[in-house]
Design a protein around this motif. Structure first.
Motif, PDB file in Angstrom:
ATOM      1  N   ARG A 115       9.075  -3.144  -3.217  1.00  0.00           N
ATOM      2  CA  ARG A 115       9.793  -2.183  -4.045  1.00  0.00           C
ATOM      3  C   ARG A 115       8.832  -1.099  -4.502  1.00  0.00           C
ATOM      4  NH1 ARG A 115      11.088  -5.421  -7.934  1.00  0.00           N
ATOM      5  NH2 ARG A 115      10.039  -4.385  -9.655  1.00  0.00           N
ATOM      6  N   PRO A 164       1.765  -6.439  10.367  1.00  0.00           N
ATOM      7  CA  PRO A 164       3.218  -6.243  10.288  1.00  0.00           C
ATOM      8  C   PRO A 164       3.998  -7.348  10.999  1.00  0.00           C
ATOM      9  CG  PRO A 164       2.112  -4.189  10.867  1.00  0.00           C
ATOM     10  CD  PRO A 164       1.081  -5.264  10.952  1.00  0.00           C
ATOM     11  N   ARG A 170      -1.102   2.225  -3.649  1.00  0.00           N
ATOM     12  CA  ARG A 170      -1.497   2.704  -2.329  1.00  0.00           C
ATOM     13  C   ARG A 170      -1.394   4.227  -2.276  1.00  0.00           C
ATOM     14  NH1 ARG A 170       2.655   2.958   1.266  1.00  0.00           N
ATOM     15  NH2 ARG A 170       1.067   2.603   2.843  1.00  0.00           N
ATOM     16  N   SER A 183       3.749 -10.645   9.119  1.00  0.00           N
ATOM     17  CA  SER A 183       4.512 -10.680   7.870  1.00  0.00           C
ATOM     18  C   SER A 183       5.990 -10.932   8.149  1.00  0.00           C
ATOM     19  CB  SER A 183       4.321  -9.374   7.095  1.00  0.00           C
ATOM     20  OG  SER A 183       5.109  -8.339   7.641  1.00  0.00           O
ATOM     21  N   GLN A 243       3.484   0.220   9.525  1.00  0.00           N
ATOM     22  CA  GLN A 243       4.052  -1.119   9.669  1.00  0.00           C
ATOM     23  C   GLN A 243       5.287  -1.193  10.551  1.00  0.00           C
ATOM     24  OE1 GLN A 243       4.948  -2.641   5.786  1.00  0.00           O
ATOM     25  NE2 GLN A 243       2.901  -2.220   5.014  1.00  0.00           N
ATOM     26  N   ARG A 294      11.561  -5.553   1.210  1.00  0.00           N
ATOM     27  CA  ARG A 294      10.721  -6.635   0.710  1.00  0.00           C
ATOM     28  C   ARG A 294       9.652  -6.101  -0.231  1.00  0.00           C
ATOM     29  NH1 ARG A 294       9.539 -10.372   5.999  1.00  0.00           N
ATOM     30  NH2 ARG A 294      11.605 -11.319   6.139  1.00  0.00           N
ATOM     31  N   ARG A 296       2.926   3.109  -6.693  1.00  0.00           N
ATOM     32  CA  ARG A 296       2.818   1.754  -7.226  1.00  0.00           C
ATOM     33  C   ARG A 296       3.907   0.924  -6.565  1.00  0.00           C
ATOM     34  NH1 ARG A 296       4.142   1.466 -12.333  1.00  0.00           N
ATOM     35  NH2 ARG A 296       4.948   3.586 -12.460  1.00  0.00           N
ATOM     36  N   VAL A 297       3.499  -0.165  -5.924  1.00  0.00           N
ATOM     37  CA  VAL A 297       4.463  -0.967  -5.175  1.00  0.00           C
ATOM     38  C   VAL A 297       4.355  -2.426  -5.624  1.00  0.00           C
ATOM     39  CG1 VAL A 297       4.635   0.488  -3.133  1.00  0.00           C
ATOM     40  CG2 VAL A 297       2.776  -1.169  -3.294  1.00  0.00           C
ATOM     41  N   VAL A 298       5.453  -3.130  -5.448  1.00  0.00           N
ATOM     42  CA  VAL A 298       5.451  -4.536  -5.842  1.00  0.00           C
ATOM     43  C   VAL A 298       6.288  -5.326  -4.836  1.00  0.00           C
ATOM     44  CG1 VAL A 298       7.378  -4.125  -7.432  1.00  0.00           C
ATOM     45  CG2 VAL A 298       5.974  -6.174  -7.707  1.00  0.00           C
ATOM     46  N   ALA A 299       5.790  -6.500  -4.494  1.00  0.00           N
ATOM     47  CA  ALA A 299       6.502  -7.332  -3.533  1.00  0.00           C
ATOM     48  C   ALA A 299       7.742  -7.914  -4.194  1.00  0.00           C
ATOM     49  CB  ALA A 299       5.592  -8.462  -3.055  1.00  0.00           C
ATOM     50  N   MET A 315       7.091 -12.838   4.841  1.00  0.00           N
ATOM     51  CA  MET A 315       6.389 -12.390   3.642  1.00  0.00           C
ATOM     52  C   MET A 315       6.466 -10.876   3.519  1.00  0.00           C
ATOM     53  SD  MET A 315       2.974 -14.685   4.140  1.00  0.00           S
ATOM     54  CE  MET A 315       2.306 -14.986   2.522  1.00  0.00           C
ATOM     55  N   PRO A 316       6.595 -10.375   2.307  1.00  0.00           N
ATOM     56  CA  PRO A 316       6.474  -8.930   2.109  1.00  0.00           C
ATOM     57  C   PRO A 316       5.048  -8.489   2.445  1.00  0.00           C
ATOM     58  CG  PRO A 316       7.321 -10.032   0.138  1.00  0.00           C
ATOM     59  CD  PRO A 316       6.839 -11.103   1.058  1.00  0.00           C
ATOM     60  N   LEU A 317       4.911  -7.232   2.841  1.00  0.00           N
ATOM     61  CA  LEU A 317       3.579  -6.709   3.187  1.00  0.00           C
ATOM     62  C   LEU A 317       3.338  -5.408   2.432  1.00  0.00           C
ATOM     63  CD1 LEU A 317       0.976  -6.438   4.855  1.00  0.00           C
ATOM     64  CD2 LEU A 317       2.352  -5.527   6.731  1.00  0.00           C
ATOM     65  N   LEU A 318       2.296  -5.427   1.613  1.00  0.00           N
ATOM     66  CA  LEU A 318       1.871  -4.188   0.945  1.00  0.00           C
ATOM     67  C   LEU A 318       0.711  -3.632   1.770  1.00  0.00           C
ATOM     68  CD1 LEU A 318       1.567  -5.492  -2.757  1.00  0.00           C
ATOM     69  CD2 LEU A 318       3.634  -4.911  -1.492  1.00  0.00           C
ATOM     70  N   ALA A 319       0.873  -2.429   2.288  1.00  0.00           N
ATOM     71  CA  ALA A 319      -0.125  -1.945   3.237  1.00  0.00           C
ATOM     72  C   ALA A 319      -1.115  -0.992   2.575  1.00  0.00           C
ATOM     73  CB  ALA A 319       0.561  -1.235   4.401  1.00  0.00           C
TER      74      ALA A 319
END
Lengths: 693, 324, 262
Positions: free
Chosen positions: C225, B104, B132, B107, C128, C223, B142-145, B112-116
């Motif tokens: 979505r 975290p 995730r 990022s 996070q 950041r 469902r996630v997207v940066a 930068m975006p962080l997909l955890a």
């Protein structure tokens, strides 16, 4: 030995002598003055401790109080559960009543030689008194022998911080000294008259022992014995209120002032507060937070150990011994408020959380065995709940219990199940058990209050449905509150979460008020107790054993024979029996099943042994070495039973658990009363059986 | 064609096996012409860098005595220039204790975006996207940066990707220098290791749990055999512990220990909520119970109804056979 | 000592049947019960214990709507001295970074020695926010703390590290700590305790109050979505392996192998 009854003449004249060169009456007056002053001072100091206590109205219903005083106090009704100690105590108690007049006479004779109390001066009283003295000596010997050689387990509490056994020996010694001194005093007059008599065995015995004493020395010896008696009597009187033997003085008032509210009703957080008032602090943290009557309880404890002897927590090795609560509080009261001098400097040790540990308080299941056995009606459940109220307010709650309480708050049940599913049990097996879920505004002559175990535990749901089918068979129309019901709050209140209890009670009262229901019935004795006593709904609330007995008596349920070769025994749930006095109804149901072979356990009815389910123990782990349920199953086995019949969800869960964990599966079974009765209703084809019956 | 960086985690002087799961994910994201790089931090890690170079195209080795102990705060400082320089479309870490500690902050600093804790990763156009588990694993998200052109970071759940086999890439090892302003803010005092012989089941990834369905200590021995075959630790529900067959530290449940394994084999456990409440992290649950109606089958993923004295030895034998 | 603790109100999922809302991006909340996030409970307890030891002021902060006041009241009942609710329609749809942005904007204007967060939340489960907030505040942070002592301007923290080990580290104040289970046993909050703080005023702050543009927070400031929620493919009822013992065992081994269990 003369055959005639001799009235002892007051030959040795204590009142006419001048011991230490001071005229007898004057010296005697001084002795009495000092003793009375000391006694008054000590008792006043003790009473001042009571005055610090919280309010507690105990002067209502005087007739009932008088009746209890006569039965439990003077009648010593609770003593005989322990035969040897009980008989000894009853004899000593009666002995004191008899000898009271002799003692007063001897005190009077310190002033006037021939002093006598009318009615207690003749040969009859003399004989009664002398025999009494002999019996008292015998009792002292038996008591001392038990303490020194028999050593009953209950005299040695594994949780005692210090022993008060020495005080018992002092008292026994003083009593014996009083008897011997009086006997010697009597003997000197007897000897002066040269006669001994069966009517006066103790005095005669003393006279026999004193034969070697020259005649000239006898009056002197008599005077000495007289003074010894009266000095010992004064010491005895003053020793009582500084020792555990204060009970000699306080126990009769304590019984008179005992709790008259229903046993199952927990005291409010504070007496005398207007409804709705929120006190800043609740519960008992310090000594002075107890009510004055609860402080008097501490003074009245004799350290006899009966409470701990019957306590299931103590029996399973949990860190609780009820009597130590009384003893530790009394020791602290005496230490903090000494008879002489100023209170010790510095802060006193914490009472709750210090002298009385948190885990000690959490170990109690509120089964009330201790209160039921206490010869002087000391209250324990109310005190423990009061101390828990403080712990809850302070956030000191064991983790497992926190979770259950959190679920009660958020979901209305301790299991954490969604509240809206609360009514689903009625048909959870796909069938219809006959109980209707009542929408708001609906009505039913009978309302089944299920409480959480019956609503959510799949095993206990089966009991609810069995009961429903019985009602249907009896033609009774029964509804239930469904999702509008929440937990009764019974255990929440008993673990000290008063606010949560109040909120649950309000929700249930609203749910009941929103429907038109006649009587309320429940299969859960904890719910029974909550609704009857905590909600104060009173008698329209029934336990299912009572309703089933009623339906059987009315001929609406006719059980068939159930002789399966097994022996059945009924386990009295604490909140059905000791807290609500329902002992006969379940037994009547069993008796109505033809051919059913039943046996009673040694610990039956008010002596019943707790299953270990109270105080949310289904949701947390106890600290005992064994489980109460396991001990109880062993007791049932000892009685020769293969089936334990109970009438409480908690008991059933704990016993089924115990049967599994001790490898008794298949050898012993536990069923609810409703399940058993249903078996007896479907064993044979109805028409044939009814004509046969 | 993407550039992917994996931040390799080590356990003392050995690489964490999860690195090779990340390698699989990285290769998939990099696509045909893409390159995968690894960064490894520590002191005296030449061997680890060489090992990584067999699977990764480039290895950035941060070798400095100030990096001797993994430190999420300090490591982020060390890595920042490498990330800030740009060029990585994706930066992957394992979603373990170090990843949670490190990712975290890194990022944010790297913008930068962080997909955890991703179970799956892919590209949605130019943006890193993934799936995730949320709400205790009951729901997937469902996630997207967000598009930004700086690349994105992701932490990846252990076991989500199969580990890559031994590589033959012969990648380049680059000695990476610490930035001049490197100033670790944590002072490590000591590392606590569980005492030898003492199993800490809260840390176990695989658990075999025994319940009251084992009727005697012989049953326990059978289950011990199964646990050994699976390389799992043994735990229990309350009744077994109450009997003194296993220590209290082995008791899973609301009144015992909370565990977060990946695999949970429940043998003779009915599945009371008191017991199941001690199991977190949605493991794969296997139930063996003779009662078809036992609630454990409502929470298990797969189950066998049968007598455990038959099922357990048969399963053990089959596992041993599979292992060869 | 000034202690700040960041908390969140989350749904209790234990027994609940979850349904995805019509927009596909949230849960249907009608039948859900909400409570403080379990890890935030440890954080509040740790904050209150620090205050009890060293004196000072504990401030609880959450981002949410008026329903979220519930968890702030709970923190107050546990011993927090004041509570701030970051409430603005613009905060909706925030990812962890946008949450950290809002918290940062609030905390930067407050004095603080220690900031405590839960290590993870039971809903989003990303773990996070704490680390991001520390980076924004530019203070040292330690994640997954299982032990915490503060003394003389330094915090000594035990925390969970690689390989299931624990490490004890020291950081200078001000710092940010995220609380892992095992850090403490939170005290019980009684209904009476909640009632006692019913009248304590809770400060509300909007994005504007915090000096944040609406585009910097909530979904706009995120950041990452969220595209949508879906239920995991497999129904949650055990696949009972039938057939002969050997066949069942063979299938089970196959399942274990698929799951990487062998």
């Amino acid at each position: 030995m003369s055959a005639t009854i001799l009235v002892p003449a007051a030959d040795p004249e204590p009142a006419s002598g001048s011991p230490l060169g001071i005229p007898g009456p004057l010296l005697h007056g001084l002795l009495l003055l000092v003793a009375l002053a000391a006694f008054a001072w000590i008792v006043r100091r003790r009473l001042l401790v009571l005055r610090r206590g919280a309010p507690d109205p105990r002067l209502d219903r005087l007739g009932e109080r008088l009746r209890r005083l006569l039965v439990i106090g003077f009648g010593q009704s609770r003593q005989l559960r322990y035969p040897v100690a009980g008989i000894v105590h009853v004899l000593i108690f009666c002995g004191f009543l008899v000898l009271l007049f002799r003692s007063l006479t001897l005190l009077g004779q310190g002033f006037w030689g021939g002093f006598a109390i009318p009615g207690f001066a003749g040969p009859v009283y003399a004989a009664v008194k002398d025999w009494t003295g002999l019996v008292m000596l015998g009792c002292c010997a038996v008591a001392a022998y038990r303490r020194l050689y028999v050593k009953p387990a209950r005299y040695h509490d594994r949780l005692a911080l210090r022993s008060h056994g020495g005080e018992a020996h002092v008292i026994l010694g003083l009593i014996a000294l009083l008897m011997v001194a009086d006997a010697v005093f009597e003997a000197t007059t007897l000897a002066a008259h040269g006669g001994r008599s069966w009517a006066l065995p103790l005095a005669s015995l003393a006279a026999f022992a004193l034969e070697a004493v020259p005649d000239s020395a006898r009056p002197g010896l008599g005077v000495f014995a007289f003074w010894l008696h009266n000095v010992a009597l004064c010491c005895f009187g003053c020793y009582l209120p500084v020792s555990k033997h204060f009970h000699v003085i306080t126990s009769l008032p304590n019984v008179f002032l005992g709790k008259l509210d229903p046993a199952g009703r927990v005291k409010p957080p504070r007496h005398g507060l207007p409804p709705g008032a929120q006190p800043g602090e609740i519960g008992v943290r310090r000594l002075a937070d107890f009510t004055w009557k609860h402080l008097l309880d501490f003074f009245s404890c004799t350290d006899c150990g009966r409470c701990s002897d019957v306590c299931p927590a103590y029996a399973t090795g949990a860190p609780l011994s009820p009597r130590q609560i009384s003893v530790k509080c009394r020791d602290e009261a005496y230490a903090a408020h000494p008879v002489f001098g100023r209170p010790p400097a510095g802060a006193r040790p914490e009472l709750v959380g210090g002298l009385i540990e948190d885990r000690e308080l959490w170990a109690c299941t509120t089964c009330r065995a201790c209160e039921d056995v206490c010869p002087v009606t000391i209250e324990y459940v109310d005190k423990i709940v009061d101390m828990r109220r403080f712990l809850v307010d302070d956030g000191r709650v064991p983790a497992g219990m926190q979770k259950a309480l959190g679920h009660l708050e958020k979901k209305g049940n301790p299991y954490g199940k969604p509240g809206k599913k609360r009514g689903e049990w009625v048909a959870a097996d796909g069938g219809d058990c006959g109980v209707r879920v009542l929408a708001a505004g609906a009505s039913a002559p009978l309302c089944f209050f299920t409480d959480s175990a019956t609503a959510f535990d799949p095993r206990i749901q089966r009991i609810g449905r069995a009961f429903g089918r019985l009602l249907r068979a009896a033609g009774a129309d029964c509804g239930t509150l469904g999702a509008d019901e929440v937990d009764s709050g019974h255990e929440a209140r008993r673990v000290g979460e008063e606010g949560l209890f109040e909120s649950l009670r309000e929700q249930n009262l609203q749910a009941l008020a929103a429907r038109e229901v006649g009587r309320v019935v429940t299969t859960d004795p904890h719910a029974l107790n909550a609704l009857r006593h905590d909600y104060r709904l009173g008698e329209p609330v029934l336990h299912h054993s009572e309703l089933l007995a009623e339906l059987i008596a009315a001929g609406r349920l006719r059980p068939f024979a159930l002789a399966d070769g097994r022996t059945y025994t009924f386990h009295d749930p604490c909140y059905l029996g000791r807290h609500n006095g329902v002992y006969e109804a379940p037994r009547a149901v069993l008796a109505a099943i033809p051919g059913l072979r039943t046996v009673e356990m040694a610990a039956a009815r008010n002596k019943s042994f707790c299953c270990g389910g109270g105080s949310l123990y289904l949701f947390r782990e106890g600290e005992g070495e064994r489980r109460m349920g396991e001990l109880r199953i062993e007791q049932a086995e000892l009685a020769g039973a293969q089936v334990v019949v109970t009438a409480c969800p908690f008991c059933l869960i704990n016993f089924e658990d115990a049967i599994k964990t001790t490898g008794r599966t298949g050898r012993i079974e536990v069923v609810d009363l409703a399940e058993l009765l249903e078996r007896a209703l479907v064993t044979a084809a109805p028409p044939a059986a009814t004509t046969g019956a | 064609m993407k550039q992917v960086l994996v931040i390799a985690e080590r356990r003392g002087a050995v690489l964490d096996e999860g690195v090779f799961e990340l390698l699989t994910a990285a290769r998939a994201l990099a696509g045909g012409g893409g390159r995968v790089a690894a960064a490894v931090l520590g002191h005296g890690i030449g061997g680890l860098a060489a090992e990584l170079a067999r699977g990764f195209d480039r290895v950035f080795a941060f070798d400095d005595e100030r990096l001797a102990e993994p430190d999420g705060d300090g490591d982020a400082q060390a890595l920042l220039p490498l990330l800030a320089r740009g060029g990585f479309d994706a930066v992957l870490l394992a979603h373990g204790n170090l990843g949670i500690d490190l990712a975290p902050g890194l990022s944010v600093r790297a913008g930068m975006p962080l997909l955890a804790d991703c179970l799956e990763l892919h590209w949605a156009g130019q943006s890193l996207a993934g799936t995730r588990a949320v709400y205790g694993g009951k729901v997937h998200a469902r996630v997207v940066a967000a598009a930004g052109g700086t690349g994105a970071m992701a932490t990846v759940r252990g076991g989500a990707f199969a580990p890559a086999g031994p590589g033959t890439v012969a990648g380049e090892v680059v000695a990476a220098a610490l930035p001049a302003e490197f100033a670790p803010r944590r002072r490590p005092l000591r590392t606590l290791r569980p005492e030898a012989g003492e199993v800490d089941i809260t840390q176990s990834e695989r658990l075999v749990a025994v319940g009251r369905g084992i009727e005697d200590e012989d049953g326990l021995q059978l289950v011990r055999g199964l646990a050994a075959a699976l390389g799992a630790d043994l735990c229990a529900s309350r009744p077994v512990v109450d009997k003194g067959w296993l220590p209290r530290s082995c008791q899973v449940g609301t009144s015992g220990v909370t565990v977060r394994p990946k695999l949970y084999v429940a043998v003779g456990i009915s599945g009371s909520f008191q017991h199941m409440g001690g199991i977190k992290g949605s493991p794969f649950v296997v139930a063996i119970n003779k009662d078809r109606a036992a609630p454990i089958f409502g929470v298990a993923d797969v189950g066998i109804v049968g007598d455990l004295s038959e099922v357990v030895p048969a399963l053990e034998a089959a596992i041993e056979e599979q292992k060869g | 000592m000034d202690i700040i603790v960041c908390i969140k109100r989350v749904p209790d999922l234990a027994e609940a049947g979850l349904e995805i809302a019509a927009d596909g991006r949230g849960l249907r909340t009608e039948d859900l019960d909400f409570d403080i996030n379990e890890w935030d409970d440890y954080a509040v307890e740790a904050a209150v214990r620090l205050k009890e030891q060293h004196g000072g002021v504990v401030t609880a902060i959450t981002v949410g709507d008026e329903d979220a006041e519930e968890v702030l009241r709970r923190a107050l009942a546990m011993g927090a001295d004041q509570a701030i609710l970051l409430d603005d329609a613009a905060f909706a749809g925030a990812d962890p970074f946008a949450i950290a942005t809002a918290l940062h904007a609030c905390i930067r204007s407050l004095p603080f020695d220690v900031v405590l967060c839960g290590a993870v939340t039971s809903d989003g489960a990303s773990g996070q926010v704490g680390g991001m907030l520390a980076a924004l505040l530019d203070v040292p942070q330690v994640a997954l703390a299982t032990g915490l002592e503060v003394d003389g301007g330094r915090a000594r923290v035990r925390h969970e590290v690689e390989g299931g080990l624990e490490r004890e580290v020291e950081v200078a104040l001000p710092c940010l700590i995220t609380a892992q289970s095992g850090l403490n046993q939170p005290r019980y909050v009684s209904i009476r305790g909640i009632r006692k703080v019913a009248d304590v005023a809770i400060a509300a702050r909007s994005a504007g109050d915090l000096g944040l543009a609406a585009t910097a927070v909530g979904e706009a400031g995120s950041r990452v979505r969220l595209e949508g929620l879906l239920l995991p493919p497999a129904g949650k009822r055990a696949e009972i392996l039938e057939g002969s013992l050997d066949a069942a065992v063979a299938t089970l081994v196959e399942r274990l192998r698929e799951r990487g269990g062998l």
